[in-house]
Design a protein around this motif. Structure first.
Motif, PDB file in Angstrom:
ATOM      1  N   ALA A   1     -24.223 -55.899 -13.363  1.00 40.17           N
ATOM      2  CA  ALA A   1     -22.918 -56.031 -14.015  1.00 40.17           C
ATOM      3  C   ALA A   1     -22.454 -57.479 -14.121  1.00 40.17           C
ATOM      4  O   ALA A   1     -21.671 -57.817 -15.003  1.00 40.17           O
ATOM      5  CB  ALA A   1     -21.875 -55.217 -13.253  1.00 40.17           C
ATOM      6  N   HIS A   2     -22.954 -58.370 -13.239  1.00 37.66           N
ATOM      7  CA  HIS A   2     -22.436 -59.741 -13.316  1.00 37.66           C
ATOM      8  C   HIS A   2     -22.881 -60.457 -14.592  1.00 37.66           C
ATOM      9  O   HIS A   2     -22.395 -61.533 -14.888  1.00 37.66           O
ATOM     10  CB  HIS A   2     -22.753 -60.550 -12.054  1.00 37.66           C
ATOM     11  CG  HIS A   2     -24.203 -60.757 -11.775  1.00 37.66           C
ATOM     12  ND1 HIS A   2     -24.703 -60.783 -10.499  1.00 37.66           N
ATOM     13  CD2 HIS A   2     -25.267 -60.943 -12.584  1.00 37.66           C
ATOM     14  CE1 HIS A   2     -26.006 -60.979 -10.557  1.00 37.66           C
ATOM     15  NE2 HIS A   2     -26.369 -61.078 -11.807  1.00 37.66           N
ATOM     16  N   HIS A   3     -23.790 -59.834 -15.331  1.00 36.96           N
ATOM     17  CA  HIS A   3     -24.175 -60.426 -16.612  1.00 36.96           C
ATOM     18  C   HIS A   3     -23.269 -59.940 -17.746  1.00 36.96           C
ATOM     19  O   HIS A   3     -23.416 -60.357 -18.885  1.00 36.96           O
ATOM     20  CB  HIS A   3     -25.631 -60.094 -16.940  1.00 36.96           C
ATOM     21  CG  HIS A   3     -26.581 -60.651 -15.929  1.00 36.96           C
ATOM     22  ND1 HIS A   3     -27.069 -61.931 -16.006  1.00 36.96           N
ATOM     23  CD2 HIS A   3     -27.090 -60.128 -14.800  1.00 36.96           C
ATOM     24  CE1 HIS A   3     -27.862 -62.166 -14.967  1.00 36.96           C
ATOM     25  NE2 HIS A   3     -27.886 -61.087 -14.224  1.00 36.96           N
ATOM     26  N   LEU A   4     -22.373 -59.031 -17.422  1.00 34.77           N
ATOM     27  CA  LEU A   4     -21.577 -58.382 -18.463  1.00 34.77           C
ATOM     28  C   LEU A   4     -20.093 -58.600 -18.223  1.00 34.77           C
ATOM     29  O   LEU A   4     -19.249 -57.867 -18.721  1.00 34.77           O
ATOM     30  CB  LEU A   4     -21.875 -56.869 -18.449  1.00 34.77           C
ATOM     31  CG  LEU A   4     -23.368 -56.501 -18.543  1.00 34.77           C
ATOM     32  CD1 LEU A   4     -23.577 -55.032 -18.191  1.00 34.77           C
ATOM     33  CD2 LEU A   4     -23.903 -56.783 -19.934  1.00 34.77           C
TER      34      LEU A   4
ATOM     35  N   GLY B   1     -33.228 -57.187 -16.873  1.00 34.92           N
ATOM     36  CA  GLY B   1     -33.156 -58.631 -16.614  1.00 34.92           C
ATOM     37  C   GLY B   1     -32.709 -58.955 -15.206  1.00 34.92           C
ATOM     38  O   GLY B   1     -33.281 -59.821 -14.548  1.00 34.92           O
ATOM     39  N   HIS B   2     -31.702 -58.259 -14.707  1.00 35.09           N
ATOM     40  CA  HIS B   2     -31.271 -58.575 -13.359  1.00 35.09           C
ATOM     41  C   HIS B   2     -32.235 -58.028 -12.316  1.00 35.09           C
ATOM     42  O   HIS B   2     -32.600 -58.722 -11.372  1.00 35.09           O
ATOM     43  CB  HIS B   2     -29.855 -58.085 -13.063  1.00 35.09           C
ATOM     44  CG  HIS B   2     -29.480 -58.393 -11.664  1.00 35.09           C
ATOM     45  ND1 HIS B   2     -29.094 -59.644 -11.261  1.00 35.09           N
ATOM     46  CD2 HIS B   2     -29.560 -57.648 -10.541  1.00 35.09           C
ATOM     47  CE1 HIS B   2     -28.935 -59.650  -9.961  1.00 35.09           C
ATOM     48  NE2 HIS B   2     -29.210 -58.455  -9.503  1.00 35.09           N
ATOM     49  N   SER B   3     -32.665 -56.776 -12.491  1.00 34.72           N
ATOM     50  CA  SER B   3     -33.539 -56.182 -11.469  1.00 34.72           C
ATOM     51  C   SER B   3     -34.816 -56.968 -11.312  1.00 34.72           C
ATOM     52  O   SER B   3     -35.370 -57.051 -10.217  1.00 34.72           O
ATOM     53  CB  SER B   3     -33.891 -54.748 -11.842  1.00 34.72           C
ATOM     54  OG  SER B   3     -32.724 -54.056 -12.166  1.00 34.72           O
TER      55      SER B   3
HETATM   56 CU   LIG Z   1     -28.366 -61.122 -12.212  1.00 38.76          CU
END
Ligand SMILES: [Cu+2]
Ligand code: HEM
Length: 570
Positions: A278-281, A229-231
């Motif tokens: 990591a900012h999603h976690l 999702g982030h990448s």
């Molecule tokens: Cu992100």
């Protein structure tokens, strides 16, 4: 290689390999159709979150939120990106596309995937939203559609890489690949990583939904899902930054201030943005604080640095090009006299400013472990990412489309007068929309929630009246932006399918002069001349950057202050 396989665009000088051209057209057309579907869902979802309207019942809301998220963030953007990859390899390097037949297989898989996934959501038992967190189950075809689409996109990436190899072998360019192609290569490398992560998480989830695997760990799912999702947001950033450079070259004949610096900045994306997953976690249990802080507070800043470098060098290069043409009065004549009536330029510039000021600054605030908690899982989050993927990526792709209509599709831009206003409606509407969401989120309004008022719930919560006002402003500005999106679709569809052909002398149908400055995107840096104030080549851009940093620091500090007030330590 026979020459009738190629066509040279008389205005731009670009050379199209015909099989590549047909593929680009197909991918771009599918992308715009998907944008329409995602846009209709956006309207219905927005009208539901606007408290005074509250249009849909709960089950429809989540179903359409799923339709909106998946079609927009995955299908629209990636379909368009594959067209960009083919353009940046085959067209910019004047080279035949590797294995067009295999590329068509990729296209077919992507299209089938889109249909299979959308059918599952339409069926009503796959309203799991884009993130599809386990153990929430969806109809297996939801995952299967995504997997097929991803395999198709992966094939597209390999066709792109194969084309680079052919160009090198056949020596269709000299020296290193041009910067825009380098940006596309960055996007492609990240895409391969992204799709691999997607396979690791979605294939087992598909098997689980079919009953072949009986348990998937929810925490592990989130870690691997966010590698996807982030990448995938990094693919978008790399791709839209490449589009910014291309448009600066197309409209102004601008050359990057320093090729080397820009290339290093692209490389920083490959090296560091994954870690920012990591900012999603940040509030997930089971992950150490050290791991979270290193990945967000340290490594992420190197990726942010890269975006700031691009955000500086793109307008800087435009300023230098404009000054060289004699627009040297004061600090900002170069910007005032830019072609604001040309949607290729205006869209690109609004994309750059909106991405930097709204998306960028809010992203750093959210990515900081401590202050994240103020806005975690509130509607601030979609506020932030609509500034990045809608104002940033989507608007940049729209601007490029205005260039591609005449050059790739050989059609004049229809409704040129409307097209001129389109980036403003879409960009300004979205800016107000995202700021209103961020404001409401700061007051605590939840994201992905059908009823912010919690009617009849056991544990009620009263928001200040201003939260309702902000959600109303969000609704109105969202509708304005959707109108801008609708105009884009109207202009593209009418131009491409019913438009007048471009004759050599007929012009493009857009307000400005013929765009024939494609050379700098193809030819690597030839250097530039300094012509500004204070001994700087681009003093206006320098001032803008200082302004950006001041806002950045102030907003960051305000959030820490706010954290101190909601979380008294004494
Ligand atoms: Cu992100
Ligand atoms: C005028 C255009 C658009 C409007 C008015 C709009 C509006 C909205 C609204 C109201 C939500 C729901 C927020 C919530 O309740 O949490 C949402 C979610 C979302 N939007 Fe948009 N949107 C637009 C365009 C786009 C585009 C172009 C993209 C991607 C490229 C996009 C990606 C998303 C995603 C990923 C979500 C989150 C879905 C989820 O929570 O699972 N949107 N949008």
């Amino acid at each position: 290689m026979s020459n009738d396989q190629f066509r040279t665009c008389p205005e731009s000088g670009l050379q199209f390999h015909k099989p590549a051209e047909t593929l680009m057209r197909a991918h771009a057309v599918v992308a715009v159709v998907i944008l329409l579907i995602g846009g209709i869902a956006a309207l219905l979802v927005t009208l539901t979150r606007w408290p005074a309207v509250h249009l849909l019942p709960a089950d429809r809301f989540y179903q359409l939120l799923t339709t909106h998220g998946v079609n927009m963030l995955i299908f629209w953007i990636i379909s368009f990106e594959i067209a960009i990859l083919y353009f940046c390899s085959s067209t910019l390097l004047r080279c035949r596309l590797a294995t067009p037949k295999v590329a068509w297989l990729g296209f077919a898989l992507m299209l089938i995937g889109i249909i299979v996934n959308n059918a599952a959501v339409a069926n009503g038992d796959a309203s799991v939203m884009m993130t599809s967190y386990v153990p929430m189950p969806a109809n297996p075809n939801f995952y299967l559609g995504l997997i097929l689409f991803a395999v198709g996109a992966l094939i597209g990436c390999f066709v792109f890489l194969g084309t680079l190899v052919i160009a090198k072998d056949e020596k269709t360019y000299e020296g290193s690949i041009p910067l825009v192609t380098f940006g596309a290569l960055t996007a492609c490398i990240i895409a391969v990583f992204t799709i691999a992560s997607g396979a690791i998480v979605l294939i087992p989830t598909w098997l689980w939904s079919l009953g072949y695997i009986n348990h998937i760990d929810a925490a592990m799912y989130r870690i691997v899902w966010w590698a996807l999702g982030h990448s995938s947001q990094q693919i978008n950033v790399a791709a839209h930054v490449a589009v910014w450079y291309a448009i600066a070259a197309i409209v102004f004949g601008a050359r990057p201030l320093s090729e080397k610096v820009s290339r290093v900045a692209f490389f920083l994306y490959i090296a560091f943005l994954q870690l920012a997953s990591a900012h999603h976690l940040l509030v997930d249990p089971g992950l150490s604080a050290e791991w979270k802080i290193f990945n967000t507070s340290y490594a992420m800043y190197l990726a942010v640095l890269a975006s700031m470098v691009h955000g500086l060098t793109v307008p800087g290069s435009i300023e230098v090009a404009q000054r060289a043409k004699g627009l040297t009065n004061g600090l900002f004549e170069w910007l005032r006299k830019a072609p604001w009536g040309n949607p290729i330029f205006s869209g690109m510039f609004i994309s750059l400013i909106g991405f930097g000021f709204i998306g960028g600054i809010s992203g750093v605030v959210m990515g900081t472990e401590q202050i994240n908690i103020i806005i975690h899982n509130t509607i601030y989050v979609p506020g932030h990412f609509h500034a990045t993927v809608v104002i940033g990526t989507t608007l940049a792709f729209m601007s490029l489309t205005y260039f591609l209509i005449p050059v790739l599709f050989r059609k004049q831009v229809a409704f040129a007068g409307l097209a001129k206003w389109q980036p403003y409606l879409f960009g300004i509407g979205m800016s107000v929309f995202t700021l209103a969401m961020m404001g409401a989120g700061t007051l605590g309004v939840e994201r992905r929630h059908w009823d912010m008022a919690f009617t009849n719930s056991a544990l009620g919560f009263d928001y200040p009246a201003s939260a309702y006002t902000l959600m109303g402003i969000m609704g109105i500005s969202g509708v304005v932006a959707i109108l801008g999106g609708a105009i884009f679709i109207l202009v593209t569809v009418v131009s491409v399918f019913f438009g007048k052909a471009v004759e050599s002398e007929s012009g493009y149908g857009i307000a400005t002069t013929r765009l024939s400055r494609a050379d700098p995107i193809v030819v690597p840096d030839g250097g530039h001349e300094a012509a500004g104030k204070w001994g700087l080549a681009a003093p206006g851009t320098f001032l803008l950057a200082i302004f950006f940093l001041v806002i950045f620091v102030l907003y960051y500090a305000v959030n820490w202050k706010y954290l101190a007030s909601v979380w008294p330590m004494s």
